[in-house]
Scaffold this motif. Sequence first.
Motif, PDB file in Angstrom:
ATOM      1  N   SER A   1       0.861  -1.151  -0.175  1.00  0.00           N
ATOM      2  CA  SER A   1       0.043  -0.147   0.012  1.00  0.00           C
ATOM      3  C   SER A   1       0.880   1.201  -0.035  1.00  0.00           C
ATOM      4  O   SER A   1       0.379   2.282  -0.631  1.00  0.00           O
TER       5      SER A   1
ATOM      6  N   HIS B   1     -11.289 -11.954  -1.212  1.00  0.00           N
ATOM      7  CA  HIS B   1     -10.478 -10.847  -1.126  1.00  0.00           C
ATOM      8  C   HIS B   1     -11.309  -9.937  -0.168  1.00  0.00           C
ATOM      9  O   HIS B   1     -11.113  -8.558  -0.152  1.00  0.00           O
ATOM     10  N   ASP B   2     -12.016 -10.702   1.044  1.00  0.00           N
ATOM     11  CA  ASP B   2     -12.567  -9.722   2.014  1.00  0.00           C
ATOM     12  C   ASP B   2     -11.483  -9.140   3.121  1.00  0.00           C
ATOM     13  O   ASP B   2     -10.173  -9.395   2.692  1.00  0.00           O
ATOM     14  N   ALA B   3     -11.749  -8.217   3.849  1.00  0.00           N
ATOM     15  CA  ALA B   3     -10.888  -7.428   4.807  1.00  0.00           C
ATOM     16  C   ALA B   3     -10.077  -8.587   5.613  1.00  0.00           C
ATOM     17  O   ALA B   3      -8.801  -8.325   5.523  1.00  0.00           O
ATOM     18  N   HIS B   4     -10.794  -9.670   6.165  1.00  0.00           N
ATOM     19  CA  HIS B   4      -9.886 -10.764   6.866  1.00  0.00           C
ATOM     20  C   HIS B   4      -8.721 -11.324   5.762  1.00  0.00           C
ATOM     21  O   HIS B   4      -7.651 -11.249   6.380  1.00  0.00           O
ATOM     22  N   ASN B   5      -9.173 -11.738   4.589  1.00  0.00           N
ATOM     23  CA  ASN B   5      -8.109 -12.392   3.833  1.00  0.00           C
ATOM     24  C   ASN B   5      -6.899 -11.381   3.274  1.00  0.00           C
ATOM     25  O   ASN B   5      -5.908 -11.834   3.140  1.00  0.00           O
ATOM     26  N   ARG B   6      -7.311 -10.267   3.094  1.00  0.00           N
ATOM     27  CA  ARG B   6      -6.441  -9.369   2.478  1.00  0.00           C
ATOM     28  C   ARG B   6      -5.313  -9.124   3.336  1.00  0.00           C
ATOM     29  O   ARG B   6      -4.255  -8.938   3.290  1.00  0.00           O
ATOM     30  N   PHE B   7      -5.871  -9.016   4.810  1.00  0.00           N
ATOM     31  CA  PHE B   7      -4.908  -8.733   5.902  1.00  0.00           C
ATOM     32  C   PHE B   7      -4.010  -9.864   6.161  1.00  0.00           C
ATOM     33  O   PHE B   7      -2.731  -9.916   6.125  1.00  0.00           O
TER      34      PHE B   7
ATOM     35  N   GLN C   1     -14.265 -15.277  11.136  1.00  0.00           N
ATOM     36  CA  GLN C   1     -14.110 -15.591   9.959  1.00  0.00           C
ATOM     37  C   GLN C   1     -14.723 -16.720   9.440  1.00  0.00           C
ATOM     38  O   GLN C   1     -15.410 -17.272   8.358  1.00  0.00           O
TER      39      GLN C   1
END
Length: 430
Positions: free
Chosen positions: A123, A287-293, A275
């Motif tokens: 990022s 690609h939800d917030a949990h998996n992205r992190f 999750q």
Amino acid sequence: MRYMATYDLMETVRNTNQWLGATAKTMASYPAFSLFPNPALEWAAAWGEVTERTFERMVVKPDWGIRTFTCEDGKDHLVNVETVVEKPFGDLIHFDVSGRKEQPRKILLVAPMSGHYATLLRSTVKSLIVNCEVYITDWHNARDIPVSAGKFDVEDYTLYLMEFMKEMGPDTHVIAICQPAPLTLAATAYLAEMNPDAQPRTLTLIGGPIDPSAAPTEVTDFGHSVTMGQLEETMIQRVGFKFKGVGRMVYPGLLQLASFMSMNGERHSQAFKDQIMRVSRGEASDHDAHNRFYDEYLAVMDMPAEFYLSTVERIFKNGEIAANEFVVDGHKVDMGAITNVAVKTVEGSKDDISAPGQCVAALDLCTSLPDDMKASHLEDGAGHYGIFAGKSWRNNIRPLVLDFIDANAGPKKPVVAKKAKLKSVGTDAA
């Protein structure tokens, strides 16, 4: 613990959990079971899916995922990741935006070698690539580096940075994130003393332990509470036969990950429970917030043992950078040699890794640098991650850093080089 069996045992545990997750997911997903709807089966399939993905991603280097970029002409341009300098323990890579005019700001991001890949700064790269030419240090996983490549400690790290800076030229603006801040300061001082024409224009140090004793944290307390013998005996393992670096002594990424997770165990445990329930209800996505992190957070790499041990001993225990007593390749580096590189420090008021006071200490070390070439910023309410990749970075810190770069992008004052010969840094130096 300095045995292959210990290293292979950790890999076996990881592999077994991945297999258990895949098995549970497959068995609970048999079409025949749909004849008898049962919430327990749905939960078991969800548990298996989350568990398999969790343990699988621990050994996979994440992709940069920066494929296109929309420029001012309104068109999407391809982003090519090009290797500029290739070395055994790390490369210098460039994010080249095809068809875009070269940007005046040339930035070298110095990524940490602290258990995660350089992609942790994805990022940060995305935010800078908008109007900058971005280069970054891409460190390699020590388990994949043959023993024949030699050692790699804090001195070799510093020499690598010097070579990367010389390759990029004097119009470079260096931004060091967290762990490499003290070594980047040392590399800049070494160049200032030995090869001033290769110095960067600016140096920005973000959340780095220049003087760890200035503001103690759990990290610094741990460094002082154990002996080097205890660290070597309990933290260092030998890479097993499965990898190219078989026989290399390393600080395993899985062991580092366990330390990371234990610091916020309840939060991570709750995140995975939530999750699993989302997956069982069909509310999760790839690609939800949990998996992205966690795709990034759980992807860890091994560090060379000599780098880990020398960092703890020389940076944290002995405070060689803070005391201006750091030696590289037999030469004592003087931070006071920096006279023509603007230096800025950035800290977060809630940083529990490198607390406020540790990084700003760099300005006092630059005794020969004019005050108008020094700057510091304390971001209120920002934690460690936020000062280089979170909302605080996007909204406040990034604009301040770019303003600092622009303000010091003019012609440099002439510098008289000292009569000293800088040793060439080749592959053998590592």
